[in-house]
Design a protein around this motif. Sequence first.
Motif, short mmCIF file in Angstrom:
data_model
loop_
_atom_site.label_atom_id
_atom_site.label_comp_id
_atom_site.label_asym_id
_atom_site.label_seq_id
_atom_site.Cartn_x
_atom_site.Cartn_y
_atom_site.Cartn_z
N MET A 1 0.83 -1.20 0.00
CA MET A 1 0.00 0.00 0.00
C MET A 1 0.86 1.25 0.00
O MET A 1 2.00 1.23 0.47
CB MET A 1 -0.91 0.03 1.23
CG MET A 1 -2.07 -0.94 1.19
SD MET A 1 -3.20 -0.63 2.56
CE MET A 1 -3.81 1.01 2.13
N ARG A 2 0.30 2.31 -0.52
CA ARG A 2 0.94 3.62 -0.51
C ARG A 2 0.02 4.56 0.26
O ARG A 2 -1.06 4.91 -0.22
CB ARG A 2 1.15 4.13 -1.93
CG ARG A 2 1.93 3.18 -2.83
CD ARG A 2 3.40 3.12 -2.42
NE ARG A 2 4.18 2.33 -3.36
CZ ARG A 2 4.48 1.05 -3.18
NH1 ARG A 2 4.02 0.42 -2.11
NH2 ARG A 2 5.21 0.39 -4.06
N VAL A 3 0.41 4.95 1.46
CA VAL A 3 -0.51 5.69 2.32
C VAL A 3 0.18 6.87 3.00
O VAL A 3 1.40 6.91 3.17
CB VAL A 3 -1.11 4.80 3.42
CG1 VAL A 3 -1.97 3.70 2.82
CG2 VAL A 3 -0.03 4.21 4.32
N ASN A 4 -0.65 7.84 3.37
CA ASN A 4 -0.29 8.93 4.26
C ASN A 4 -1.04 8.71 5.57
O ASN A 4 -2.23 8.36 5.56
CB ASN A 4 -0.71 10.28 3.69
CG ASN A 4 -0.06 10.59 2.35
OD1 ASN A 4 0.99 11.21 2.29
ND2 ASN A 4 -0.69 10.15 1.26
N ILE A 5 -0.37 8.92 6.70
CA ILE A 5 -0.97 8.69 8.01
C ILE A 5 -0.76 9.92 8.87
O ILE A 5 0.38 10.39 9.02
CB ILE A 5 -0.37 7.46 8.70
CG1 ILE A 5 -0.57 6.20 7.83
CG2 ILE A 5 -0.99 7.25 10.08
CD1 ILE A 5 0.13 4.97 8.38
N SER A 6 -1.85 10.45 9.43
CA SER A 6 -1.78 11.59 10.34
C SER A 6 -2.38 11.20 11.68
O SER A 6 -3.39 10.50 11.74
CB SER A 6 -2.56 12.79 9.78
OG SER A 6 -1.98 13.29 8.60
N ILE A 7 -1.76 11.68 12.75
CA ILE A 7 -2.28 11.48 14.11
C ILE A 7 -2.41 12.85 14.76
O ILE A 7 -1.49 13.68 14.68
CB ILE A 7 -1.36 10.58 14.94
CG1 ILE A 7 -1.27 9.19 14.30
CG2 ILE A 7 -1.86 10.46 16.38
CD1 ILE A 7 -0.28 8.26 14.97
N VAL A 8 -3.57 13.10 15.37
CA VAL A 8 -3.84 14.41 15.97
C VAL A 8 -4.30 14.25 17.41
O VAL A 8 -4.76 13.17 17.82
CB VAL A 8 -4.90 15.20 15.18
CG1 VAL A 8 -4.47 15.40 13.74
CG2 VAL A 8 -6.26 14.50 15.23
N ASP A 9 -4.21 15.36 18.17
CA ASP A 9 -4.73 15.37 19.53
C ASP A 9 -6.15 15.93 19.52
O ASP A 9 -6.77 16.12 18.45
CB ASP A 9 -3.81 16.15 20.46
CG ASP A 9 -3.69 17.64 20.10
OD1 ASP A 9 -4.50 18.14 19.28
OD2 ASP A 9 -2.79 18.31 20.65
N LEU A 10 -6.69 16.23 20.69
CA LEU A 10 -8.08 16.67 20.79
C LEU A 10 -8.32 18.02 20.13
O LEU A 10 -9.45 18.34 19.77
CB LEU A 10 -8.50 16.74 22.26
CG LEU A 10 -8.54 15.42 23.03
CD1 LEU A 10 -8.96 15.66 24.47
CD2 LEU A 10 -9.47 14.42 22.36
N ASP A 11 -7.27 18.82 19.99
CA ASP A 11 -7.40 20.13 19.35
C ASP A 11 -7.16 20.07 17.84
O ASP A 11 -7.19 21.10 17.17
CB ASP A 11 -6.42 21.13 19.97
CG ASP A 11 -6.73 21.41 21.43
OD1 ASP A 11 -7.92 21.50 21.78
OD2 ASP A 11 -5.77 21.52 22.23
N GLY A 12 -6.91 18.88 17.33
CA GLY A 12 -6.61 18.74 15.91
C GLY A 12 -5.17 19.06 15.56
O GLY A 12 -4.82 19.11 14.37
N ASP A 13 -4.33 19.28 16.57
CA ASP A 13 -2.92 19.56 16.31
C ASP A 13 -2.20 18.26 15.96
O ASP A 13 -2.47 17.20 16.54
CB ASP A 13 -2.26 20.20 17.53
CG ASP A 13 -2.81 21.60 17.80
OD1 ASP A 13 -3.21 22.27 16.83
OD2 ASP A 13 -2.84 22.02 18.98
N VAL A 14 -1.26 18.36 15.03
CA VAL A 14 -0.59 17.16 14.52
C VAL A 14 0.42 16.65 15.53
O VAL A 14 1.32 17.37 15.97
CB VAL A 14 0.12 17.48 13.18
CG1 VAL A 14 0.85 16.24 12.67
CG2 VAL A 14 -0.89 17.97 12.15
N LEU A 15 0.28 15.37 15.89
CA LEU A 15 1.23 14.70 16.76
C LEU A 15 2.23 13.88 15.96
O LEU A 15 3.35 13.64 16.43
CB LEU A 15 0.50 13.78 17.74
CG LEU A 15 -0.48 14.45 18.70
CD1 LEU A 15 -1.17 13.40 19.57
CD2 LEU A 15 0.23 15.48 19.57
#
Length: 250
Positions: A1-15
């Motif tokens: 697979m070719r993917v982008n992965i984003s993880i955010v906190d409760l404020d939508g800020d990128v972790l």
Amino acid sequence: MRVNISIVDLDGDVLGFARSPDAPIFGGDVSLQKARTAVFFSQTNAATNLINAALPDDATRARPLGDYVNDVRDFLGDSTALANGIAFSDRAGGNLSRPFFPDGINGKPNGPLSRPFAQWSPFSTGLQLDASFNNLTDILAGINHDTCTSSPTLDTVKNGFQIFPGSVPIYRGSVLIGAIGVSGDGVDQDDMVALLAVDTAATTSGTGFNNAPLAIRADNISVGGGHLRYVSCPPTPFIGSDVQNVCAGK
């Protein structure tokens, strides 16, 4: 697979953000939208933030976002919807964002986050577009903004809502702490990567976070003789393996 992965906190800020080689460039933004949308709708203040959002500059072209809260509550028969802490994936929110519900069956009513089919177009989808209406019209007039959404109450989803599947909220026990969004080869694969990534990381890290408890997931919501979907994973996803139902119980 070719993917982008984003993880955010409760404020939508990128972790965290990761991109596999040759993953589609646009998926960086889309994966972030997915994660932010999941964490927005899974919080108990989702309804309040929509109700208190800035009114559209042109009420003939965009609706007050609080109207969508009323529509969701009427549609689901639940006066606490979007304020009761139900865990919403983008698959579940997307179910409610289609011009037919269930999706693809002509003549059915629209989902409560969508425009009716007679009014629907790619340029008039419902909540997804109306949340960004003021800023989009400003940009067309040459007025720049740092965010897509048009109200401070929507800062969690500052680059806009996403209705494509491929995200799940993340919990520590029963407490919401963030979300993961995935954008790559296809939405069923995106669902699978999001759900299994959280499950695998939880198992290996031992830090107590995990996917949403089964009892609070949006697929417990019954509507129209069926249930919302939480994720929809490919039945036999792995090359060279006959393992099936890899998302079951995760």
